[in-house]
Design a protein around this motif. Structure first.
Motif, mmCIF file in Angstrom:
data_model
loop_
_atom_site.group_PDB
_atom_site.id
_atom_site.type_symbol
_atom_site.label_atom_id
_atom_site.label_comp_id
_atom_site.label_asym_id
_atom_site.label_seq_id
_atom_site.Cartn_x
_atom_site.Cartn_y
_atom_site.Cartn_z
ATOM 1 N N PHE A 244 -39.734 -23.443 -65.665
ATOM 2 C CA PHE A 244 -40.885 -22.862 -66.361
ATOM 3 C C PHE A 244 -41.452 -21.708 -65.535
ATOM 4 O O PHE A 244 -41.793 -21.898 -64.362
ATOM 5 C CB PHE A 244 -41.961 -23.931 -66.561
ATOM 6 N N LEU A 246 -44.507 -19.412 -65.389
ATOM 7 C CA LEU A 246 -45.855 -19.193 -65.903
ATOM 8 C C LEU A 246 -46.399 -17.894 -65.311
ATOM 9 O O LEU A 246 -46.250 -17.647 -64.116
ATOM 10 C CB LEU A 246 -46.798 -20.315 -65.475
ATOM 11 N N PRO A 284 -43.411 -29.552 -70.585
ATOM 12 C CA PRO A 284 -43.871 -28.362 -69.853
ATOM 13 C C PRO A 284 -45.008 -28.708 -68.900
ATOM 14 O O PRO A 284 -45.751 -29.675 -69.141
ATOM 15 C CB PRO A 284 -44.364 -27.423 -70.969
ATOM 16 N N TRP A 290 -44.819 -21.471 -75.166
ATOM 17 C CA TRP A 290 -43.608 -21.302 -74.373
ATOM 18 C C TRP A 290 -42.520 -20.620 -75.182
ATOM 19 O O TRP A 290 -42.312 -20.940 -76.348
ATOM 20 C CB TRP A 290 -43.110 -22.672 -73.883
ATOM 21 N N GLU A 292 -38.371 -19.157 -74.951
ATOM 22 C CA GLU A 292 -37.145 -19.262 -74.163
ATOM 23 C C GLU A 292 -36.666 -17.879 -73.761
ATOM 24 O O GLU A 292 -36.556 -16.984 -74.601
ATOM 25 C CB GLU A 292 -36.087 -19.987 -74.981
ATOM 26 N N GLN A 310 -37.951 -21.073 -69.550
ATOM 27 C CA GLN A 310 -39.040 -20.902 -70.515
ATOM 28 C C GLN A 310 -40.146 -20.109 -69.841
ATOM 29 O O GLN A 310 -40.394 -20.279 -68.651
ATOM 30 C CB GLN A 310 -39.616 -22.265 -70.914
ATOM 31 N N THR A 311 -40.798 -19.275 -70.608
ATOM 32 C CA THR A 311 -41.842 -18.451 -70.006
ATOM 33 C C THR A 311 -43.068 -18.433 -70.903
ATOM 34 O O THR A 311 -42.961 -18.560 -72.125
ATOM 35 C CB THR A 311 -41.311 -17.024 -69.728
ATOM 36 N N ALA A 312 -44.238 -18.322 -70.277
ATOM 37 C CA ALA A 312 -45.487 -18.299 -71.059
ATOM 38 C C ALA A 312 -46.611 -17.759 -70.186
ATOM 39 O O ALA A 312 -46.550 -17.797 -68.955
ATOM 40 C CB ALA A 312 -45.851 -19.703 -71.540
#
Ligand code: SF4
Length: 354
Positions: A244, A246, A284, A290, A292, A310-312
């Motif tokens: 992840f 962030l 997460p 999130w 991909e 995954q990015t957010a």
């Protein structure tokens, strides 16, 4: 390698002739041979958008951006939130932030005029080697070597390169460089892009429609689709997981300190799921939208790991670190995941980089 004489002037002539007749019409593109009206802002904007999506998906976004912010100065003056909102659906916000940073650098430090050399472009924030080369060639007619995955594939087939990827990358780049000349470098770069996208496709290349067929060692060998060769798959057991990435509102990356015991014990890392079977449940580390970014693989001594990235944009109790610093400090597996999230990896999508 099948024996086909390498006649560079002939290769250039037939491919440029093919481009004159078959160039894709794209909203950011000038007609073949029409270098005079090429707008570096359009070229740059399109290249940044295309780093993470396809031409059909990027096209409406490109039109929207151009209608709202017709010049780089307009984009530079836009509120962050409006640009981020317009970018939604195009993937990584980190790239939108870089887009704004670059527009503002051009506006503030270059009087609203893009640098016209590869080196000058490379010095702009968020502009990697591929984008710098593409803008230099297409907008400024610089004989830059514009090599992405499409171009690598064409080179591997044209020259029947028997070395597997990724080791072959520098070889493919040198072969691409050997075909560059001062004559029409922008059209040359776009001709190769178009050939890779429409004719020399990853699967089932349309060799009977290809202008390079008489020059293609891969075709002469009878099985062009086997190129580019890939390194033999590892026989190590394979594990799967999710990493992840962030980003907080300052563009920093959320890291965690790994437990002292176990693999990479005590080191900084990205938050991840457990590494096991592909079916394991993934939770997460923070609630967020999130998305991909893709997958990376990394081979440890005893197993090979495939990580979905995954990015957010998110907040929370993490070790917030500037991405450049994280890219320098993290263990390789996390560096790969972060590079994918930060730049899709100019490093990764554009296999011109190692
Ligand atoms: Fe690609 Fe076939 Fe053309 Fe060779 S002949 S460059 S393999 S499309």
């Amino acid at each position: 390698m099948a024996s086909v004489p390498c006649d560079i002037p002939a290769i250039r002539a037939v491919l440029l002739g093919w481009y004159d007749a078959h160039a894709r019409e794209l909203p950011w593109r000038a007609a073949p041979g029409d270098a005079a009206i090429r707008d570096p802002y359009r070229v740059w904007l399109s290249e940044v958008m295309l780093q993470q999506t396809t031409v059909p998906h990027a096209t409406p976004y490109f039109r929207t951006f151009l209608a709202r912010w017709p010049t780089v100065g307009d984009l530079a003056a836009a509120p962050d939130a409006e640009v981020m909102a317009a970018w939604a659906g195009l993937g990584y916000y980190a790239r939108a932030r870089n887009l704004l940073a670059c527009a503002r650098a051009v506006s503030v430090h270059h009087g609203g005029v893009f640098p016209d050399t590869e080196a000058g472009l490379l010095a702009l924030p968020g502009v990697g080697p591929y984008t710098a080369a593409a803008v230099a060639a297409i907008a400024f007619e610089r004989p830059a070597n514009v090599v992405d995955g499409n171009v690598e594939r064409v080179m591997a087939r044209l020259f029947a390169v028997e070395m597997p990827l990724p080791a072959a990358k520098p070889v493919l780049k040198r072969l691409a460089a050997s075909l560059i000349a001062d004559d029409r470098p922008g059209d040359w770069a776009q001709a190769l892009m178009d050939l890779g996208a429409t004719v020399c496709r990853p699967r089932m290349p349309l060799c009977d429609q290809c202008p390079l067929i008489e020059h293609c060692a891969g075709f002469a060998g009878g099985n062009p689709e086997r190129y580019p060769l890939k390194a033999a798959k590892t026989d190590r057991p394979r594990r799967f997981g999710t990493a992840f990435v962030l980003f907080d509102d300052q563009g920093r990356v959320g890291l965690v300190r790994r437990p002292d015991k176990g693999l990479l014990g005590g080191m900084l890392g990205l938050p991840t799921s457990d590494w096991g079977s592909p079916d394991e449940a993934v939770v997460p580390p923070a609630p967020a939208d999130w998305r991909e970014a893709g997958t990376i693989t990394h081979v440890f001594t005893h197993f090979a790991l495939t990580l979905t990235v995954q990015t957010a944009a998110a907040q929370g109790n993490f070790i917030w670190t500037p991405p450049e610093r994280a890219l320098a400090d993290l263990p390789t597996v996390f560096r790969k995941a972060l590079a994918l999230a930060v730049d899709g990896g100019d490093t990764a999508r554009h296999p011109s980089a190692g």
